[in-house]
Design an enzyme around this catalytic site. Structure first.
Site, short mmCIF file in Angstrom:
data_model
loop_
_atom_site.label_atom_id
_atom_site.label_comp_id
_atom_site.label_asym_id
_atom_site.label_seq_id
_atom_site.Cartn_x
_atom_site.Cartn_y
_atom_site.Cartn_z
N SER A 9 0.84 -1.19 0.00
CA SER A 9 0.00 0.00 0.00
C SER A 9 0.87 1.24 0.00
O SER A 9 1.63 1.48 0.94
CB SER A 9 -0.90 0.02 1.23
OG SER A 9 -1.53 1.28 1.36
N HIS A 34 -1.07 -1.22 -4.35
CA HIS A 34 -2.36 -0.97 -3.71
C HIS A 34 -2.50 0.52 -3.44
O HIS A 34 -1.62 1.14 -2.84
CB HIS A 34 -2.46 -1.77 -2.41
CG HIS A 34 -3.84 -1.78 -1.83
ND1 HIS A 34 -4.86 -2.56 -2.34
CD2 HIS A 34 -4.39 -1.08 -0.80
CE1 HIS A 34 -5.96 -2.37 -1.63
NE2 HIS A 34 -5.71 -1.45 -0.70
N ASP A 36 -4.79 3.36 -1.85
CA ASP A 36 -5.86 3.64 -0.89
C ASP A 36 -6.40 5.06 -1.08
O ASP A 36 -5.67 6.04 -0.91
CB ASP A 36 -5.35 3.49 0.55
CG ASP A 36 -5.16 2.03 0.93
OD1 ASP A 36 -6.12 1.26 0.80
OD2 ASP A 36 -4.06 1.68 1.37
N MET A 38 -9.05 7.76 0.25
CA MET A 38 -9.92 8.12 1.38
C MET A 38 -10.39 9.56 1.19
O MET A 38 -9.63 10.41 0.73
CB MET A 38 -9.16 7.98 2.70
CG MET A 38 -8.55 6.62 2.91
SD MET A 38 -7.73 6.49 4.52
CE MET A 38 -6.83 4.95 4.31
N HIS A 67 -8.46 0.91 -4.04
CA HIS A 67 -9.45 0.66 -2.99
C HIS A 67 -10.11 2.00 -2.65
O HIS A 67 -9.50 2.87 -2.04
CB HIS A 67 -8.74 0.06 -1.77
CG HIS A 67 -9.61 -0.09 -0.57
ND1 HIS A 67 -9.11 -0.32 0.70
CD2 HIS A 67 -10.97 -0.05 -0.42
CE1 HIS A 67 -10.10 -0.41 1.56
NE2 HIS A 67 -11.24 -0.24 0.91
N MET A 69 -12.35 4.21 -0.62
CA MET A 69 -13.04 4.45 0.66
C MET A 69 -13.67 5.83 0.56
O MET A 69 -13.27 6.77 1.24
CB MET A 69 -12.04 4.34 1.82
CG MET A 69 -11.56 2.93 2.06
SD MET A 69 -10.08 2.82 3.10
CE MET A 69 -8.80 2.94 1.82
N MET A 138 -11.36 -6.50 5.08
CA MET A 138 -10.61 -5.57 5.92
C MET A 138 -10.38 -6.22 7.29
O MET A 138 -11.33 -6.62 7.96
CB MET A 138 -11.37 -4.26 6.08
CG MET A 138 -11.54 -3.46 4.81
SD MET A 138 -9.97 -2.94 4.07
CE MET A 138 -9.32 -1.85 5.36
N GLY A 143 -9.32 3.60 7.29
CA GLY A 143 -9.11 5.01 7.57
C GLY A 143 -7.69 5.39 7.91
O GLY A 143 -7.26 6.49 7.63
N PHE A 144 -6.94 4.46 8.49
CA PHE A 144 -5.58 4.77 8.90
C PHE A 144 -4.68 3.56 8.73
O PHE A 144 -5.12 2.43 8.91
CB PHE A 144 -5.54 5.21 10.37
CG PHE A 144 -6.35 6.45 10.65
CD1 PHE A 144 -5.82 7.70 10.42
CD2 PHE A 144 -7.65 6.35 11.11
CE1 PHE A 144 -6.57 8.85 10.66
CE2 PHE A 144 -8.41 7.48 11.36
CZ PHE A 144 -7.87 8.73 11.13
N GLY A 145 -3.42 3.79 8.41
CA GLY A 145 -2.45 2.73 8.33
C GLY A 145 -1.89 2.39 9.70
O GLY A 145 -2.09 3.10 10.68
N ASP A 176 -6.53 -6.89 3.94
CA ASP A 176 -5.90 -5.58 4.11
C ASP A 176 -6.00 -5.17 5.58
O ASP A 176 -7.10 -5.03 6.11
CB ASP A 176 -6.58 -4.55 3.22
CG ASP A 176 -5.93 -3.18 3.27
OD1 ASP A 176 -4.97 -2.99 4.05
OD2 ASP A 176 -6.37 -2.29 2.52
N GLY A 178 -2.89 -4.78 8.97
CA GLY A 178 -2.09 -5.48 9.97
C GLY A 178 -1.38 -6.71 9.46
O GLY A 178 -0.96 -7.56 10.26
N GLY A 198 1.21 -2.28 4.19
CA GLY A 198 1.73 -0.92 4.03
C GLY A 198 2.97 -0.69 4.86
O GLY A 198 4.10 -0.82 4.40
#
Length: 227
Positions: A9, A34, A36, A38, A67, A69, A138, A143-145, A176, A178, A198
Site C-alpha cells: 500500500s 495498492h 488507498d 480516502m 481501494h 473508501m 478488511m 481510515g488509517f495505516g 488488508d 495489519g 503498508g
C-alpha cells in the site's frame, strides 16, 4: 506454492519520493500496487486521488489495485479508470446500488472488487458473487495505516474462500490491515491469496538491499512458502 500476490500500500510510502518507492517495491518482487483512496467522508482521513494514479501509471506495468473508501463512489470510478487503474474496489455501504456500481467499473474496462469492513456482513455476496473479480476483507477498520490485525477476519476469510471455491469462479481473495511477516502464513491458510501490506513493507526498507525492499518481500514470500 500457491499463486500468492503481495500488494504494498503506497499510503505508507515516502510521498516525497513516490515514483522511486513504487519502482523499488516492484523491483523487489511485489505484484500489485495498492492504492488507498480516502475522502474524509466515508472514512476520517484524506489521501490521494486519480491525478496521483495517472502520474504513477507510466512507471510500472504492475496491476494498480484501487481501494475506494469514498462516498458516494460512482462519481469517481470513471476518473480512476481513465487514470490507469486495473482493479477498482468499493464498500457496499458507499453505493446506493451495488450491482450498478459493479457494472460501472466493468464498463470502464476495470475489474471490480467488493470490500467488507470488520462489521460488514457477507450476505451482499449472495447477490453479486457471480459479478465480482475480487473480494477484499478488511482486517482493520478503514481510515488509517499501521493498525493491528483483527483476528475475527480469519473466520471471514474462511467463509468467503468457501463461497468462492463453491462458485467455481476465479475471484481474488484479498486481505488488508495489519498483515506482516509473523501472521501472513496464518492468513494464507485461512484462504487469502492477495495480501495488502503498508507499514510492514515500507517501514522495513533497507539501504543495503539492491532495491531497498528485497529483504522484507523475501521474508513475506518465505512465510507464504510454508503454507
Amino acid at each position: 506454492m500457491a499463486n500468492y500476490r503481495i500488494a504494498p500500500s503506497i499510503l505508507s510510502a515516502n510521498f516525497a519520493k513516490l515514483g522511486e518507492e513504487i519502482t523499488a517495491v516492484i523491483d523487489s518482487g511485489a505484484d500489485f500496487i495498492h492504492f488507498d483512496v480516502m475522502d474524509n467522508h466515508y472514512v476520517p482521513n484524506l489521501t490521494i486521488g486519480p491525478l496521483v494514479c495517472e502520474a504513477i501509471r507510466p512507471l510500472t506495468d504492475a496491476v494498480i489495485d484501487v481501494h475506494l473508501m469514498v462516498e458516494p463512489v460512482d462519481r469517481i470510478v470513471p476518473d480512476f479508470a481513465k487514470a490507469g487503474a486495473n482493479i477498482i474496489s468499493f464498500h457496499p455501504e458507499a453505493s446506493r446500488h451495488i450491482d450498478r456500481t459493479i457494472g460501472l467499473i466493468k464498463e470502464q474496462g476495470c475489474q471490480a472488487g467488493l470490500v467488507f469492513n470488520p462489521a460488514t456482513p457477507l450476505n451482499y455476496l449472495d447477490h453479486v458473487l457471480d459479478k465480482v473479480d475480487l473480494v477484499l476483507i478488511m482486517s482493520v477498520n478503514p481510515g488509517f495505516g499501521g493498525q493491528k490485525f483483527i483476528p475475527e477476519a480469519l473466520q471471514k476469510l474462511r467463509a468467503v474462500r468457501k463461497r468462492i471455491d463453491e462458485s467455481g469462479r476465479n475471484i481474488l481473495l484479498e486481505i488488508d490491515g495489519g498483515v506482516k511477516v509473523d501472521n501472513i502464513a496464518e492468513i494464507a491458510r485461512a484462504g487469502a491469496d492477495t495480501f495488502v501490506a503498508g507499514s510492514a513493507i515500507y517501514g522495513a526498507g533497507r539501504d543495503s538491499d539492491p532495491h531497498r525492499y528485497d529483504t522484507i518481500l523475501g521474508a513475506l514470500r518465505a512465510e507464504l512458502a510454508k503454507v
